[in-house]
Design a protein around this motif. Structure first.
Motif, PDB file in Angstrom:
ATOM      1  N   ALA A 156       0.828  -1.213   0.000  1.00 33.54           N
ATOM      2  CA  ALA A 156       0.000   0.000   0.000  1.00 33.54           C
ATOM      3  C   ALA A 156       0.859   1.258   0.000  1.00 33.54           C
ATOM      4  CB  ALA A 156      -0.947  -0.009   1.200  1.00 33.54           C
ATOM      5  N   ALA A 157       2.042   1.181   0.622  1.00 31.92           N
ATOM      6  CA  ALA A 157       2.971   2.314   0.666  1.00 31.92           C
ATOM      7  C   ALA A 157       3.914   2.332  -0.540  1.00 31.92           C
ATOM      8  CB  ALA A 157       3.777   2.271   1.962  1.00 31.92           C
ATOM      9  N   ARG A 158       3.732   1.380  -1.457  1.00 34.87           N
ATOM     10  CA  ARG A 158       4.598   1.226  -2.639  1.00 34.87           C
ATOM     11  C   ARG A 158       6.062   1.027  -2.230  1.00 34.87           C
ATOM     12  NH1 ARG A 158       2.262   6.190  -6.009  1.00 34.87           N
ATOM     13  NH2 ARG A 158       0.111   5.813  -5.463  1.00 34.87           N
ATOM     14  N   ASP A 159       6.246   0.263  -1.165  1.00 29.89           N
ATOM     15  CA  ASP A 159       7.570  -0.030  -0.608  1.00 29.89           C
ATOM     16  C   ASP A 159       7.970  -1.453  -1.012  1.00 29.89           C
ATOM     17  OD1 ASP A 159       9.823  -0.500   0.943  1.00 29.89           O
ATOM     18  OD2 ASP A 159       8.749  -0.392   2.857  1.00 29.89           O
ATOM     19  N   ALA A 160       8.518  -1.581  -2.205  1.00 30.41           N
ATOM     20  CA  ALA A 160       8.879  -2.901  -2.715  1.00 30.41           C
ATOM     21  C   ALA A 160       9.952  -3.571  -1.857  1.00 30.41           C
ATOM     22  CB  ALA A 160       9.347  -2.800  -4.168  1.00 30.41           C
ATOM     23  N   ALA A 161      10.874  -2.795  -1.294  1.00 33.64           N
ATOM     24  CA  ALA A 161      11.909  -3.381  -0.429  1.00 33.64           C
ATOM     25  C   ALA A 161      11.263  -3.978   0.816  1.00 33.64           C
ATOM     26  CB  ALA A 161      12.946  -2.328  -0.058  1.00 33.64           C
TER      27      ALA A 161
ATOM     28  N   ASP B  45      -1.163   5.918  -9.087  1.00 31.20           N
ATOM     29  CA  ASP B  45      -2.382   6.107  -8.300  1.00 31.20           C
ATOM     30  C   ASP B  45      -2.856   4.805  -7.651  1.00 31.20           C
ATOM     31  OD1 ASP B  45      -3.150   4.806 -10.609  1.00 31.20           O
ATOM     32  OD2 ASP B  45      -4.874   6.088 -11.010  1.00 31.20           O
ATOM     33  N   LEU B  46      -1.919   3.968  -7.282  1.00 34.07           N
ATOM     34  CA  LEU B  46      -2.235   2.661  -6.709  1.00 34.07           C
ATOM     35  C   LEU B  46      -2.865   2.800  -5.329  1.00 34.07           C
ATOM     36  CD1 LEU B  46      -1.925  -0.470  -6.781  1.00 34.07           C
ATOM     37  CD2 LEU B  46       0.337  -0.123  -5.747  1.00 34.07           C
ATOM     38  N   ASP B  47      -3.999   2.108  -5.146  1.00 32.75           N
ATOM     39  CA  ASP B  47      -4.657   2.029  -3.841  1.00 32.75           C
ATOM     40  C   ASP B  47      -4.877   0.555  -3.537  1.00 32.75           C
ATOM     41  OD1 ASP B  47      -6.073   2.763  -1.483  1.00 32.75           O
ATOM     42  OD2 ASP B  47      -7.960   2.530  -2.570  1.00 32.75           O
ATOM     43  N   VAL B  48      -4.217   0.044  -2.505  1.00 32.89           N
ATOM     44  CA  VAL B  48      -4.296  -1.373  -2.135  1.00 32.89           C
ATOM     45  C   VAL B  48      -5.032  -1.498  -0.813  1.00 32.89           C
ATOM     46  CG1 VAL B  48      -2.961  -3.427  -1.495  1.00 32.89           C
ATOM     47  CG2 VAL B  48      -2.155  -1.941  -3.337  1.00 32.89           C
ATOM     48  N   ARG B  49      -6.016  -2.382  -0.792  1.00 36.35           N
ATOM     49  CA  ARG B  49      -6.770  -2.682   0.437  1.00 36.35           C
ATOM     50  C   ARG B  49      -6.769  -4.186   0.637  1.00 36.35           C
ATOM     51  NH1 ARG B  49     -10.284   2.132   1.377  1.00 36.35           N
ATOM     52  NH2 ARG B  49      -8.995   3.694   0.341  1.00 36.35           N
TER      53      ARG B  49
ATOM     54  N   ASP C 123       0.689 -21.836  11.212  1.00 34.09           N
ATOM     55  CA  ASP C 123       2.126 -22.115  11.166  1.00 34.09           C
ATOM     56  C   ASP C 123       2.643 -22.351   9.748  1.00 34.09           C
ATOM     57  OD1 ASP C 123       2.315 -21.873  13.905  1.00 34.09           O
ATOM     58  OD2 ASP C 123       2.096 -24.035  14.262  1.00 34.09           O
ATOM     59  N   ARG C 124       1.836 -22.980   8.897  1.00 35.17           N
ATOM     60  CA  ARG C 124       2.327 -23.389   7.576  1.00 35.17           C
ATOM     61  C   ARG C 124       1.734 -22.629   6.399  1.00 35.17           C
ATOM     62  NH1 ARG C 124       4.351 -29.026   8.332  1.00 35.17           N
ATOM     63  NH2 ARG C 124       3.480 -29.787   6.396  1.00 35.17           N
ATOM     64  N   THR C 125       0.469 -22.228   6.504  1.00 38.12           N
ATOM     65  CA  THR C 125      -0.198 -21.594   5.369  1.00 38.12           C
ATOM     66  C   THR C 125      -0.984 -20.365   5.814  1.00 38.12           C
ATOM     67  OG1 THR C 125      -2.203 -22.927   5.582  1.00 38.12           O
ATOM     68  CG2 THR C 125      -0.448 -23.816   4.162  1.00 38.12           C
ATOM     69  N   GLY C 126      -1.336 -19.566   4.837  1.00 34.32           N
ATOM     70  CA  GLY C 126      -2.147 -18.390   5.099  1.00 34.32           C
ATOM     71  C   GLY C 126      -2.878 -17.961   3.847  1.00 34.32           C
ATOM     72  N   ARG C 127      -3.761 -16.974   4.030  1.00 39.23           N
ATOM     73  CA  ARG C 127      -4.514 -16.455   2.890  1.00 39.23           C
ATOM     74  C   ARG C 127      -4.911 -15.019   3.179  1.00 39.23           C
ATOM     75  NH1 ARG C 127      -9.976 -16.591   4.270  1.00 39.23           N
ATOM     76  NH2 ARG C 127     -10.416 -17.955   6.025  1.00 39.23           N
ATOM     77  N   ALA C 128      -5.263 -14.325   2.108  1.00 42.23           N
ATOM     78  CA  ALA C 128      -5.759 -12.956   2.213  1.00 42.23           C
ATOM     79  C   ALA C 128      -6.491 -12.621   0.925  1.00 42.23           C
ATOM     80  CB  ALA C 128      -4.611 -11.972   2.426  1.00 42.23           C
ATOM     81  N   HIS C 129      -7.317 -11.605   1.019  1.00 40.51           N
ATOM     82  CA  HIS C 129      -7.939 -11.037  -0.173  1.00 40.51           C
ATOM     83  C   HIS C 129      -7.434  -9.612  -0.272  1.00 40.51           C
ATOM     84  CE1 HIS C 129     -10.960 -10.153  -3.221  1.00 40.51           C
ATOM     85  NE2 HIS C 129     -11.002  -8.964  -2.658  1.00 40.51           N
ATOM     86  N   TRP C 130      -7.129  -9.182  -1.493  1.00 41.54           N
ATOM     87  CA  TRP C 130      -6.728  -7.794  -1.660  1.00 41.54           C
ATOM     88  C   TRP C 130      -7.312  -7.217  -2.935  1.00 41.54           C
ATOM     89  CZ3 TRP C 130      -3.064  -6.377  -5.525  1.00 41.54           C
ATOM     90  CH2 TRP C 130      -2.325  -7.424  -6.087  1.00 41.54           C
ATOM     91  N   ASP C 131      -7.633  -5.928  -2.847  1.00 35.36           N
ATOM     92  CA  ASP C 131      -8.150  -5.180  -3.990  1.00 35.36           C
ATOM     93  C   ASP C 131      -7.141  -4.108  -4.334  1.00 35.36           C
ATOM     94  OD1 ASP C 131     -10.562  -6.608  -3.886  1.00 35.36           O
ATOM     95  OD2 ASP C 131     -11.519  -5.118  -2.608  1.00 35.36           O
ATOM     96  N   ALA C 132      -6.856  -3.981  -5.617  1.00 41.77           N
ATOM     97  CA  ALA C 132      -5.957  -2.936  -6.096  1.00 41.77           C
ATOM     98  C   ALA C 132      -6.704  -2.074  -7.110  1.00 41.77           C
ATOM     99  CB  ALA C 132      -4.713  -3.536  -6.736  1.00 41.77           C
TER     100      ALA C 132
END
Length: 155
Positions: free
Chosen positions: A16-21, A59-63, A71-80
């Protein structure tokens, strides 16, 4: 909150902050990333993709929502929301992400979204009519990968 859920949250806060590093710092050195446009990217290519996308975004907006991890897996939903630079068209890309973790970092990251829905928005009438067709998808992927190779060569 599980530490891996916090890791996913940190990844998307950096995005969201456009911080690729900051994003890349969440990735294991042996990261395997995949999505419908870039296909599979490994190691530094995955980080370079995010750096390229963050660097080009005006003009990227990420939510992000629905973060869940164990411990092993995860998930998320994101809108760009962003303007697709090649056509100047507005895009809302709705993405479901899955993750695997190793050594406290993201080791596998797979994004999935409707290529046809994305193509309709990003490419306009061409995407509407041909977004379902493998040749258009292959052309978009080839263009994206050429852009990534050029970006990496310039860095």
């Amino acid at each position: 909150m599980h530490p891996n859920a916090a890791l996913i949250e940190r990844f998307y806060a950096a995005f969201a902050a456009r911080d690729a590093a900051g994003m890349t710092a969440c990735y294991h050195p042996e990261i395997v990333f995949s999505d419908p446009v870039f296909g599979e990217l490994r190691g530094e290519r995955a980080g370079a993709m995010w750096a390229m996308l963050c660097g080009r975004a005006t003009d990227l907006d990420v939510r992000v929502s629905g973060i869940d991890a164990g411990d092993r897996t995860g998930r998320a939903h994101w809108d760009a929301r962003y303007t697709f630079t090649q056509t100047g068209r507005a895009v809302l890309n709705q993405v479901d992400a899955t993750f695997e973790f190793r050594d406290g970092l993201i080791n596998r990251h797979a994004d999935s979204f409707s290529f046809w829905t994305w193509a309709r928005q990003a490419l306009g009438p061409t995407g509407l009519l041909l977004g379902w067709a493998p040749p258009l998808r292959a052309k978009v992927s080839a263009t994206a990968l050429r852009g990534l190779e050029k970006y990496m060569a310039e860095q």
